[in-house]
Motif scaffolding. Structure first.
Motif, mmCIF file in Angstrom:
data_model
loop_
_atom_site.group_PDB
_atom_site.id
_atom_site.type_symbol
_atom_site.label_atom_id
_atom_site.label_comp_id
_atom_site.label_asym_id
_atom_site.label_seq_id
_atom_site.Cartn_x
_atom_site.Cartn_y
_atom_site.Cartn_z
ATOM 1 N N PHE A 1 4.219 -9.870 3.834
ATOM 2 C CA PHE A 1 3.176 -9.019 2.500
ATOM 3 C C PHE A 1 2.140 -7.974 3.360
ATOM 4 C CE2 PHE A 1 3.249 -12.765 0.967
ATOM 5 C CZ PHE A 1 2.477 -13.077 -0.142
ATOM 6 N N ARG B 1 -6.048 -10.212 8.149
ATOM 7 C CA ARG B 1 -5.031 -9.121 7.411
ATOM 8 C C ARG B 1 -3.588 -10.110 7.030
ATOM 9 N NH1 ARG B 1 -3.976 -3.789 6.629
ATOM 10 N NH2 ARG B 1 -2.221 -3.101 6.828
ATOM 11 N N SER C 1 -1.545 -3.924 -1.133
ATOM 12 C CA SER C 1 -2.386 -4.110 -0.355
ATOM 13 C C SER C 1 -3.823 -5.042 -0.566
ATOM 14 C CB SER C 1 -3.377 -2.597 -1.256
ATOM 15 O OG SER C 1 -3.535 -2.786 -2.618
ATOM 16 N N ASN C 2 -4.682 -5.222 0.173
ATOM 17 C CA ASN C 2 -5.677 -6.262 0.119
ATOM 18 C C ASN C 2 -4.387 -7.321 0.682
ATOM 19 O OD1 ASN C 2 -7.829 -4.423 -1.295
ATOM 20 N ND2 ASN C 2 -6.371 -4.942 -3.090
ATOM 21 N N ASN C 3 -3.898 -6.516 1.041
ATOM 22 C CA ASN C 3 -3.563 -7.982 1.921
ATOM 23 C C ASN C 3 -4.037 -9.003 3.088
ATOM 24 O OD1 ASN C 3 -3.227 -6.076 3.221
ATOM 25 N ND2 ASN C 3 -1.155 -6.342 4.184
ATOM 26 N N GLY D 1 -1.749 -10.761 -1.406
ATOM 27 C CA GLY D 1 -2.169 -9.023 -1.357
ATOM 28 C C GLY D 1 -1.961 -8.678 -2.878
#
Length: 636
Positions: free
Chosen positions: A495, A480, A501-503, A526
């Motif tokens: 980020f 992450r 999100s999705n970082n 991200g």
């Protein structure tokens, strides 16, 4: 007893008991056979000029059709399935000049064959499809692997050349083929029950081979003896010897692969550079660990397949020139689903090559070659440097991989690799388990095949060599992105927060090379909504632009920039003087692919670095992969 009631006839996919209804598979097959066989014979004879080869090919096409009757019978036009198979079989069986076996041909008919023979094979196919079938223009183009415009252009060219060769007006071309129609009307055909028996025997043989192939001990021994003493070959190498069916009824079951279907040294010689190409070995790749090809991860991409063949080639010793080698691996799968999986696994061997210091240079899709085809160019930077062009294609249940390796860092021979792959598919597509053949190969640049734990991030195979360093890149686990190691002191991009999100982030280093601790290449990515993603990139660009103005010790040089609605990219070199003796140089890129944003940063270790051009290439590869990043998560 009428043929349809023959008790010895296995009756195909469904063997009903009692009177046959109008939907009976055998009746449907028999009707198709009787209504289409003369047309197919006329077409294949006109294609090859070899009546015996044409008749044999048409019969074989019907045998295979009964083998696959469940699939064929569901088609709106089963004849459209039969025709390309019959044409491919006819061309494979025929090897000499058109008309060479038919010594008693009328001179006018021979002149027609001579004119057809003078046309390139592709033009001859287009012309005969137009003259002898009712195929619509779009279907005709698809069948020969061309666009409609290209097919129409080929047809005009073929028609003009043919009328000139025969010295007739264009309106009389169709009349020249009428004597052929009369000749095929006198050909004697076997009863449909015979063809159905052959097709059913072929199906039983394939089924038995598939079941028995799972018994490893029997595969190793190569043979099994049935209860009634019939000796059936189970050799995965498929040397071309045809065994009897398990039922022992004398029906020869063609093996899924035969050695004659593989590339020859002559074909390699005609397609790629190098002299004195020779075939080194042809076998089922059963010896040793089976990893013969570069980047090959396992002995077979389909360990449960029904057959496999490997052939290797080498050019003569070049003296001071680069060494050249070539390989072809072909595998037969049990069904189409397994074949598609085999294609994907074969492709993954090279798209995620595990050999150290191998870099993926380019990826291409290849249109009009089999059912699926891709071409990859790779370079191994371990000495001696080697450049490899790999083609992977599937035709029906058969998957083939062709590999061309040259011992230098020259431009990859994409044209030669494409031609080699097309030739490999031509050899396989006419086999019983083959599918689509070859039209006009069309290699087109494509995004890299997704690989790795997080396919939207860079992988080791994407990275260029580091100057003055012989060790490979090693990537850290993806984590992450609570911090962003790709940022520079100029932009300090994060980020986290702001709806991202999705970082995730990952760093690549070179171990055991005596490099400073700050050396490395990092990527962070991200997801944001589209407007926020655009604003994210614009914000990084503004901060970098202000950096040189606000800090006189920092110099910013932009290497490239691009913007479209779909994606954005800017690459910089940022140089900061920490003291009179110490200067830090960064490469950095910001990128956007739809709703995904990313940053790539590289810190060199003094003279052990990568070039500006190489880093731009890394940034572009990162942008290609970033399209795989997941869409932003909705706020709870």
């Amino acid at each position: 007893m009428p043929p349809s009631a023959d008790p010895a006839d296995p009756a195909g996919p469904v063997d009903p008991v009692g009177p046959r209804g109008p939907a009976d598979p055998a009746d449907a097959f028999d009707e198709l056979y009787k209504s289409t066989r003369d047309r197919l014979l006329l077409q294949t004879w006109a294609l090859t000029g070899d009546l015996a080869a044409a008749r044999s090919a048409v019969k074989h096409a019907y045998v295979v059709a009964w083998h696959h009757w469940r699939k064929v019978s569901r088609r709106e036009d089963p004849e459209a399935w039969l025709r390309p198979h019959a044409w491919a079989y006819a061309q494979r069986r025929h090897t000499a000049r058109l008309g060479h076996r038919d010594k008693d041909l009328d001179p006018d008919v021979q002149a027609t064959f001579d004119a057809l023979a003078a046309l390139p094979a592709g033009q001859r196919r287009v012309l005969l499809l137009a003259l002898l079938t009712q195929v619509p223009s779009d279907e005709l183009a698809r069948e020969v692997g061309l666009t409609r415009e290209e097919a129409e252009r080929e047809l005009r060219t073929a028609g003009a050349a043919f009328t000139e060769l025969r010295a007739v007006p264009s309106g009389e071309v169709a009349a020249l083929l009428e004597p052929l129609s009369a000749a095929v009307a006198d050909v004697r055909w076997p009863r449909p029950t015979i063809l159905r028996r052959s097709g059913s025997g072929r199906r039983r043989a394939h089924t038995a081979a598939g079941v028995l192939a799972t018994v490893a001990a029997l595969v190793v021994s190569g043979v099994v003896v049935s209860d009634d003493g019939v000796r059936t070959s189970l050799d995965r190498a498929a040397t071309g010897q045809r065994g009897e069916t398990p039922a022992g009824r004398g029906v020869a079951a063609q093996p899924p692969l035969v050695a004659d279907a593989l590339l020859s040294a002559e074909q390699v010689r005609s397609r790629v550079q190098g002299t004195g190409w020779t075939e080194r070995r042809t076998d089922g790749n059963t010896e040793g660990d089976g990893t013969v090809l570069p980047c090959q991860a396992d002995r077979y991409a389909d360990p449960r397949g029904t057959a496999a063949l490997l052939r290797t080639f080498a050019a003569a010793d070049p003296g001071d020139g680069p060494r050249r080698n070539a390989w072809q691996l072909a595998e037969a799968s049990r069904n189409e689903r397994a074949a598609k999986r085999t294609f994907r696994r074969s492709l993954q061997w090279y798209a995620a090559c595990s050999e150290p210091r191998v870099q993926l240079l380019s990826t291409r899709t290849v249109g009009a070659v089999g059912d699926q085809a891709m071409l990859l160019a790779l370079r191994s930077w371990s000495r001696p440097v080697r450049t490899t062009v790999v083609g992977v294609a599937r035709t029906g249940l058969l998957t083939t991989t062709t590999v061309l390796r040259v011992g230098n860092d020259a431009r990859p021979d994409v044209a030669g690799g494409t031609d080699l792959l097309a030739d490999a598919v031509r050899g396989l597509c006419s086999l019983p388990d083959g599918g689509s053949c070859v039209g006009k190969p069309e290699p087109q640049l494509a995004p890299p095949v997704p690989v790795g734990e997080v396919p939207s991030l860079l992988s080791e195979i994407d990275l260029p060599p580091v100057e003055r360093v012989a060790a490979p890149w090693t990537g850290s686990p993806t984590v992450r992105a609570d911090t962003n190691p790709a940022a520079t002191p100029c932009d300090r991009t994060t980020f986290t927060g702001g709806g991202i999100s999705n970082n995730v982030t990952r760093t690549f280093v070179v171990l055991d090379a005596g490099l400073p601790t700050e050396f490395g290449l990092s990527e962070t990515a991200g997801s944001l909504g589209r407007r926020k993603a655009n604003a994210f990139v614009d914000g990084v660009r503004r901060r970098i632009a202000r950096c040189a103005e606000d800090d006189l010790t920092t110099e910013v040089r932009r290497l490239t920039t691009s913007d479209t609605r779909r994606e954005a990219l800017t690459v910089w070199v940022v140089t900061t003087e920490l003291s009179d003796e110490t200067t830090v140089r960064y490469h950095m890129a910001v990128l956007r692919a739809g709703t995904a944003v990313g940053q790539v940063g590289f810190v060199p270790g003094g003279r052990r670095t990568i070039t500006d051009e190489a880093f731009v290439g890394v940034a572009r590869r990162a942008l290609e992969r970033l399209h795989e990043h997941p869409a932003p998560k909705k706020a709870p």
